[in-house]
Design an enzyme around this catalytic site. Structure first.
Site, short mmCIF file in Angstrom:
data_model
loop_
_atom_site.label_atom_id
_atom_site.label_comp_id
_atom_site.label_asym_id
_atom_site.label_seq_id
_atom_site.Cartn_x
_atom_site.Cartn_y
_atom_site.Cartn_z
N SER A 196 51.52 53.43 -32.86
CA SER A 196 50.55 54.24 -32.12
C SER A 196 49.12 53.87 -32.55
CB SER A 196 50.86 55.73 -32.34
OG SER A 196 50.21 56.52 -31.38
N ASP A 202 56.57 53.97 -21.94
CA ASP A 202 55.56 54.54 -22.83
C ASP A 202 54.23 54.63 -22.10
OD1 ASP A 202 53.83 55.26 -24.84
OD2 ASP A 202 54.12 53.46 -26.05
#
Length: 534
Positions: free
Chosen positions: A174, A451
């Site tokens: 991330s 995602d």
């Protein structure tokens, strides 16, 4: 003459000794008996300002696990939890996560370093605009490079864990994966190799593309109904009567929000829960929401079409779920006065200047630190899609909404201000970092097919030239059917796609580790030969 020869000879012996241990097999022959969570922790005196050392230092905390460490000269697996206090992420030191799994494979130690301004790693005693000036991208990246180059690790006082003598492998996910990518670009030649899971590399202030992977991956009947709900909310707030607007807010329990944009933002927030779904999850809030909307029973991974449901029923179902399941305790924060009610909406109110959210300068206020990062250099604000594109996020939410919040949270103090106010833009950031145009060296990228952060990654379908192609120096793995950072957790290996991606990634890192020892043994032998001749 002897004392000058002694150092390179001993060094060569150390490296060749490591080679003899590592080259035959990167796996330890016997699994160590010590399976405790931590081997220890340390404090590193980090520079507050890397361009002006005279400003001083602060205590940057770090933790390490040597369960699988092969001894001096063995690899260092580096990790930072990014925007989280490190004490909440110490499981990344273990082999239940990818950093620990790589350490197990290559006989490495895991070293976890806390990001400046989070947890116990605080340069100052409050988070004023002036004090936050040192929370800048160059300072953050320089922290980790300076740490790697100068730290004296308690478990290896020989000095053989220096990046010149052993491969440092930075693993990130991330936001920390984005730091991985930007370090490889801006501060090369310290870390030997990189693994970036879910890295957003192309800065965007108007990040409406965040919605697209969610729309593609979610149950399609739920998608259609959410698009209809958000369209209805936008129509009422943009062209409805004052009575209609208030009625809609009451229906969702948001009547205490005066700004329509705050209400629209709140109603769009549950969508972001899609990002959090992991293959190992058996129940998620997102699937709960879809089930409630349609009185159906979707699993978190199901993406087929369901039956059509009357829109009024859909709207009522979403409102009931939002008001009874999502909103309660969303804003509850006992240490903030006025935020203690079960159905408080204070955390959603961006215009109440008396709110403690605007005045809490304590170093425990992680939300303020993250807001600064977003306002200063990170951006990636989720917004509504263009008018000609179906949206599951309200179009009332645009970059102006976030920029106004930046101005309110971080008032100018003398010349001290945040990046956007000083002229930083997504374009200037991409000019600095390379954005989607990058040629990496020994950096592996992984992204989930569904995602939301994929839209800003090297695998983005919005990249002008299409998703970037994989190369030997910059391998790219797209993991089918999953969301964000699924390959970081061993529990997700129940999913075939995740398992294969993890195995491929670990094998690649292992090869790069071998390359380090092979290349450095040749260099040392050559240097030593030249030294002896002279």
């Amino acid at each position: 003459m002897l004392r000058y020869l002694l150092i390179p000879i001993l060094y060569l012996q150390v490296v060749l000794g490591v080679l003899s241990e590592v080259l035959p097999s990167l796996k330890p022959s016997v699994v160590p008996k010590n399976t405790s969570l931590l081997s220890g922790r340390g404090v590193f005196r980090q520079l507050i300002d890397h361009t002006h050392p005279e400003v001083g230092t602060f205590s940057q905390k770090y933790w390490f696990n040597t369960t699988y460490w092969g001894g001096p000269g063995s690899p260092i697996i580096f990790y930072t939890p990014g925007q989280h206090p490190a004490t909440n992420r110490l499981y990344y030191l273990t082999d239940t996560t990818l950093p620990g799994l790589i350490a197990k494979e290559v006989r490495g130690a895991v070293v976890l370093v806390e990001h400046r301004y989070f947890g116990e790693s605080q340069p100052f005693d409050n988070l004023s605009t002036s004090n936050l000036q040192y929370l800048a991208l160059d300072q953050v990246l320089a922290d980790f490079v300076h740490f790697a180059r100068t730290v004296e690790l308690p478990f290896d006082l020989s000095g053989n864990s220096h990046p010149l003598r052993t491969p440092w492998i930075w693993v990130g996910n991330s936001y920390s994966a984005t730091l991985v990518a930007w370090t490889e670009r801006l501060f090369p030649n310290t870390f030997w190799a990189y693994y970036a899971s879910g890295a957003a590399v192309n800065s965007m202030q108007d990040f409406w593309q965040f919605n697209y992977p969610t729309q593609q991956g979610m149950p399609q009947s739920c998608r259609s109904n959410l698009e209809a709900i958000i369209s209805h909310v936008d129509n009422v707030f943009l062209s409805g009567s004052p009575e209609q607007k208030q009625e809609l807010k009451i229906r969702f329990g948001l009547q205490d929000l005066s700004l329509l944009e705050d209400t629209a933002y709140a109603l769009s927030q549950p969508i972001i829960g899609w990002t959090l779904i992991q293959p190992s999850d058996t129940h998620t809030q997102f699937s709960e929401m879809c089930n409630a909307i349609e009185n159906a029973n979707f699993s978190s991974s199901r993406r087929d079409f369901g039956s059509k449901t009357n829109f009024q029923t859909v709207l009522d179902n979403y409102a009931d779920w939002f008001k009874t399941s999502y909103l309660p305790r969303l804003c509850e924060r006992p240490n903030y006065s006025g935020w203690t009610g079960r159905n408080s909406v204070q955390c959603l109110d961006t215009v109440n200047l008396s709110s403690q959210a605007f005045h809490d300068l304590s170093v425990q206020n992680d939300d303020r630190v993250w807001d600064w990062i977003a306002c200063n250099y990170f951006f990636f604000w989720q917004t509504g899609s263009p008018i000609d594109t179906p949206t599951i996020f309200s179009r009332l939410i645009d970059p102006v909404y976030y920029e106004r919040r930046c101005r309110l949270i971080f008032p100018k103090e003398g010349n001290a201000t945040y990046g956007i106010a000083a002229g930083v833009t997504d374009k200037s950031m991409n000019a600095l970092t390379g954005g989607w145009n990058r040629t990496g060296k020994r950096i592996l990228f992984t992204n989930g097919e569904f995602d939301p952060w994929r839209s800003a990654s090297v695998s983005s379908v919005f990249r002008p030239d299409g998703p970037m192609q994989s190369t030997s120096q910059q391998p790219i793995i797209l993991i089918k059917g999953v969301q964000h950072q699924a390959d970081m957790y061993v529990r997700n290996r129940i999913n075939k796609e995740v398992r294969e991606a993890m195995d491929t990634g670990i094998a690649q890192i292992s090869r790069w580790v071998l390359d380090f020892y092979t290349e450095n043994s040749k260099t040392l032998a050559h240097d030593l030969q030249g030294f002896c001749v002279h």
